[in-house]
Design a protein around this motif. Structure first.
Motif, PDB file in Angstrom:
ATOM      1  N   ASP A  66     -22.199 -56.011 -14.643  1.00  0.00           N
ATOM      2  CA  ASP A  66     -22.691 -54.843 -13.904  1.00  0.00           C
ATOM      3  C   ASP A  66     -21.972 -53.560 -14.309  1.00  0.00           C
ATOM      4  O   ASP A  66     -21.283 -52.926 -13.504  1.00  0.00           O
ATOM      5  CB  ASP A  66     -22.535 -55.059 -12.392  1.00  0.00           C
ATOM      6  CG  ASP A  66     -23.254 -56.294 -11.897  1.00  0.00           C
ATOM      7  OD1 ASP A  66     -24.352 -56.561 -12.398  1.00  0.00           O
ATOM      8  OD2 ASP A  66     -22.703 -56.995 -11.022  1.00  0.00           O
ATOM      9  N   PRO A  67     -22.108 -53.132 -15.571  1.00  0.00           N
ATOM     10  CA  PRO A  67     -21.350 -51.959 -16.036  1.00  0.00           C
ATOM     11  C   PRO A  67     -21.741 -50.660 -15.357  1.00  0.00           C
ATOM     12  O   PRO A  67     -20.972 -49.695 -15.388  1.00  0.00           O
ATOM     13  CB  PRO A  67     -21.669 -51.913 -17.532  1.00  0.00           C
ATOM     14  CG  PRO A  67     -22.970 -52.620 -17.669  1.00  0.00           C
ATOM     15  CD  PRO A  67     -22.962 -53.701 -16.623  1.00  0.00           C
ATOM     16  N   PHE A  68     -22.919 -50.589 -14.748  1.00  0.00           N
ATOM     17  CA  PHE A  68     -23.364 -49.346 -14.111  1.00  0.00           C
ATOM     18  C   PHE A  68     -23.214 -49.382 -12.595  1.00  0.00           C
ATOM     19  O   PHE A  68     -23.651 -48.459 -11.909  1.00  0.00           O
ATOM     20  CB  PHE A  68     -24.826 -49.064 -14.484  1.00  0.00           C
ATOM     21  CG  PHE A  68     -25.024 -48.836 -15.951  1.00  0.00           C
ATOM     22  CD1 PHE A  68     -24.632 -47.638 -16.539  1.00  0.00           C
ATOM     23  CD2 PHE A  68     -25.575 -49.825 -16.755  1.00  0.00           C
ATOM     24  CE1 PHE A  68     -24.805 -47.429 -17.894  1.00  0.00           C
ATOM     25  CE2 PHE A  68     -25.753 -49.620 -18.108  1.00  0.00           C
ATOM     26  CZ  PHE A  68     -25.357 -48.418 -18.690  1.00  0.00           C
ATOM     27  N   LEU A  69     -22.587 -50.415 -12.081  1.00  0.00           N
ATOM     28  CA  LEU A  69     -22.341 -50.487 -10.645  1.00  0.00           C
ATOM     29  C   LEU A  69     -21.124 -49.617 -10.314  1.00  0.00           C
ATOM     30  O   LEU A  69     -20.038 -49.819 -10.878  1.00  0.00           O
ATOM     31  CB  LEU A  69     -22.085 -51.929 -10.212  1.00  0.00           C
ATOM     32  CG  LEU A  69     -22.162 -52.220  -8.714  1.00  0.00           C
ATOM     33  CD1 LEU A  69     -23.589 -52.041  -8.218  1.00  0.00           C
ATOM     34  CD2 LEU A  69     -21.669 -53.640  -8.430  1.00  0.00           C
ATOM     35  N   PRO A  70     -21.255 -48.618  -9.431  1.00  0.00           N
ATOM     36  CA  PRO A  70     -20.154 -47.680  -9.199  1.00  0.00           C
ATOM     37  C   PRO A  70     -19.044 -48.212  -8.302  1.00  0.00           C
ATOM     38  O   PRO A  70     -18.133 -47.461  -7.954  1.00  0.00           O
ATOM     39  CB  PRO A  70     -20.853 -46.483  -8.549  1.00  0.00           C
ATOM     40  CG  PRO A  70     -22.022 -47.079  -7.852  1.00  0.00           C
ATOM     41  CD  PRO A  70     -22.467 -48.236  -8.696  1.00  0.00           C
ATOM     42  N   TRP A  71     -19.109 -49.483  -7.920  1.00  0.00           N
ATOM     43  CA  TRP A  71     -18.029 -50.053  -7.108  1.00  0.00           C
ATOM     44  C   TRP A  71     -17.851 -51.520  -7.524  1.00  0.00           C
ATOM     45  O   TRP A  71     -18.781 -52.172  -8.004  1.00  0.00           O
ATOM     46  CB  TRP A  71     -18.345 -49.964  -5.610  1.00  0.00           C
ATOM     47  CG  TRP A  71     -19.602 -50.658  -5.211  1.00  0.00           C
ATOM     48  CD1 TRP A  71     -19.763 -51.983  -4.913  1.00  0.00           C
ATOM     49  CD2 TRP A  71     -20.904 -50.080  -5.098  1.00  0.00           C
ATOM     50  NE1 TRP A  71     -21.063 -52.266  -4.615  1.00  0.00           N
ATOM     51  CE2 TRP A  71     -21.789 -51.106  -4.720  1.00  0.00           C
ATOM     52  CE3 TRP A  71     -21.400 -48.780  -5.281  1.00  0.00           C
ATOM     53  CZ2 TRP A  71     -23.137 -50.882  -4.517  1.00  0.00           C
ATOM     54  CZ3 TRP A  71     -22.732 -48.562  -5.073  1.00  0.00           C
ATOM     55  CH2 TRP A  71     -23.591 -49.594  -4.701  1.00  0.00           C
ATOM     56  N   PRO A  72     -16.611 -52.032  -7.396  1.00  0.00           N
ATOM     57  CA  PRO A  72     -16.373 -53.427  -7.804  1.00  0.00           C
ATOM     58  C   PRO A  72     -16.967 -54.412  -6.812  1.00  0.00           C
ATOM     59  O   PRO A  72     -16.878 -54.218  -5.601  1.00  0.00           O
ATOM     60  CB  PRO A  72     -14.842 -53.519  -7.825  1.00  0.00           C
ATOM     61  CG  PRO A  72     -14.390 -52.470  -6.872  1.00  0.00           C
ATOM     62  CD  PRO A  72     -15.394 -51.361  -6.939  1.00  0.00           C
ATOM     63  N   ARG A  73     -17.565 -55.469  -7.336  1.00  0.00           N
ATOM     64  CA  ARG A  73     -18.126 -56.504  -6.473  1.00  0.00           C
ATOM     65  C   ARG A  73     -17.960 -57.861  -7.160  1.00  0.00           C
ATOM     66  O   ARG A  73     -18.582 -58.090  -8.211  1.00  0.00           O
ATOM     67  CB  ARG A  73     -19.599 -56.224  -6.202  1.00  0.00           C
ATOM     68  CG  ARG A  73     -20.206 -57.085  -5.105  1.00  0.00           C
ATOM     69  CD  ARG A  73     -21.633 -56.677  -4.830  1.00  0.00           C
ATOM     70  NE  ARG A  73     -22.458 -56.751  -6.032  1.00  0.00           N
ATOM     71  CZ  ARG A  73     -23.732 -56.342  -6.103  1.00  0.00           C
ATOM     72  NH1 ARG A  73     -24.299 -55.805  -5.049  1.00  0.00           N
ATOM     73  NH2 ARG A  73     -24.403 -56.451  -7.218  1.00  0.00           N
TER      74      ARG A  73
END
Length: 302
Positions: A66-73
């Motif tokens: 998920d390189p474009f996810l703005p928060w870690p999950r």
């Protein structure tokens, strides 16, 4: 119609004929366009750092997901504790701070001293000599690696942190040029008045030139601090003792250690990279007012 009426009509003419004052919609459109371009450019430049921070807070199996996810999950702040336990990061941080401040302070002061000489004194061959100084900027740094190493080895200083900053005692052509351009904008009568009052040449430099050129000095200091902070080549050449490593050299050691073990722990490497980068971000935000002012004023000197 009186003369006053004629002048009033002339002033009101641009607004009546659809001039710039009568086009608020056009100005608003240009502002929206400008801020859109600015926001898009900022996003492009900020994305790598945002990705680095987010990836450093992910577990190992999700580091590159998920390189474009703005928060870690999911959220994994323990990566920073693991990086702290995997290597003496605090010791490397202190080493980088000592070397960086020493390198920046020495090159800023020595370059300012030379720049003052080129800006104040008038002597035959001054421009030719200054051109020779600038010509050294055309010499690739890799050409001087071996001679420089032989000099430090002959002095018995290889394996220490001295070669990482002591060469800056002789100044830098780029900073000499930068500071000279700034000092050329200082009115000469300021120095001449001090000479009439009995000031020595050193007093002119220390009490007048340095305080007046503070914005340009901050530029030189921040530039060199950044260059020294992220420098990897010289620590690779001169440092073998892990206790003397700077942050980039230590980060390289962490990467090598994980690859030799066949288990690349990228989450720890990324967490250490964030720790390496954040201090310079803080330095810029603390000095950005002087930094921007120095660039703007230096660009107008000549």
């Amino acid at each position: 119609m009186t003369a006053v009426d004629h002048r009033a009509a002339a002033v009101a003419a641009p607004a009546e004929t659809g001039g710039p004052a009568a086009d608020p919609a056009g100005r608003g459109t240009r502002k929206v366009f400008f801020f859109t371009i600015l926001a898009a450019s900022s996003a492009v430049f900020l994305y790598p750092f945002v990705w680095l921070v987010v990836a450093s807070l992910k577990p190992r199996d999700r580091t590159f997901a998920d390189p474009f996810l703005p928060w870690p999950r999911p959220f994994a702040p323990q990566n920073y504790l693991a990086a702290w336990d995997a290597a003496p990061v605090l010791s490397w941080l202190v080493n980088s701070l000592v070397v960086g401040v020493a390198a920046a302070a020495t090159v800023t002061l020595s370059s300012a001293f030379v720049a003052f000489g080129f800006a104040y004194f008038r002597f035959p061959g001054r421009n030719l000599l200054f051109g020779g100084v600038l010509a050294t900027m055309m010499l690739p740094a890799v050409v001087t690696l071996v001679p420089t190493y032989l000099i430090w080895n002959g002095l018995g200083l290889t394996g220490t942190q001295v070669p990482l900053w002591a060469g800056n005692v002789f100044g830098s052509a780029f900073y000499i040029f930068l500071l000279r351009q700034f000092l050329l904008g200082v009115p000469r009568y300021v120095f001449e008045a001090a000479r009439v009052d009995g000031a020595s040449y050193f007093d002119l430099f220390w009490r007048i030139a340095l305080p007046l050129s503070r914005p340009a000095l901050i530029i030189a200091f921040v530039f060199e601090l950044k260059a020294s902070w992220f420098d990897l080549m010289r620590p690779l050449i001169y440092l073998q003792d892990p206790a003397l490593f700077t942050l980039p050299r230590g980060l390289k050691a962490i990467v090598d250690q994980f690859y030799q073990g066949g288990d690349p722990k990228w989450e720890i490497v990324l967490a250490a990279s964030v720790v390496t980068t954040l201090p310079l971000v803080v330095v810029f935000f603390l000095g950005q007012r002087y930094f921007v002012q120095g660039i703007a004023t230096t660009g107008r000197r000549g």
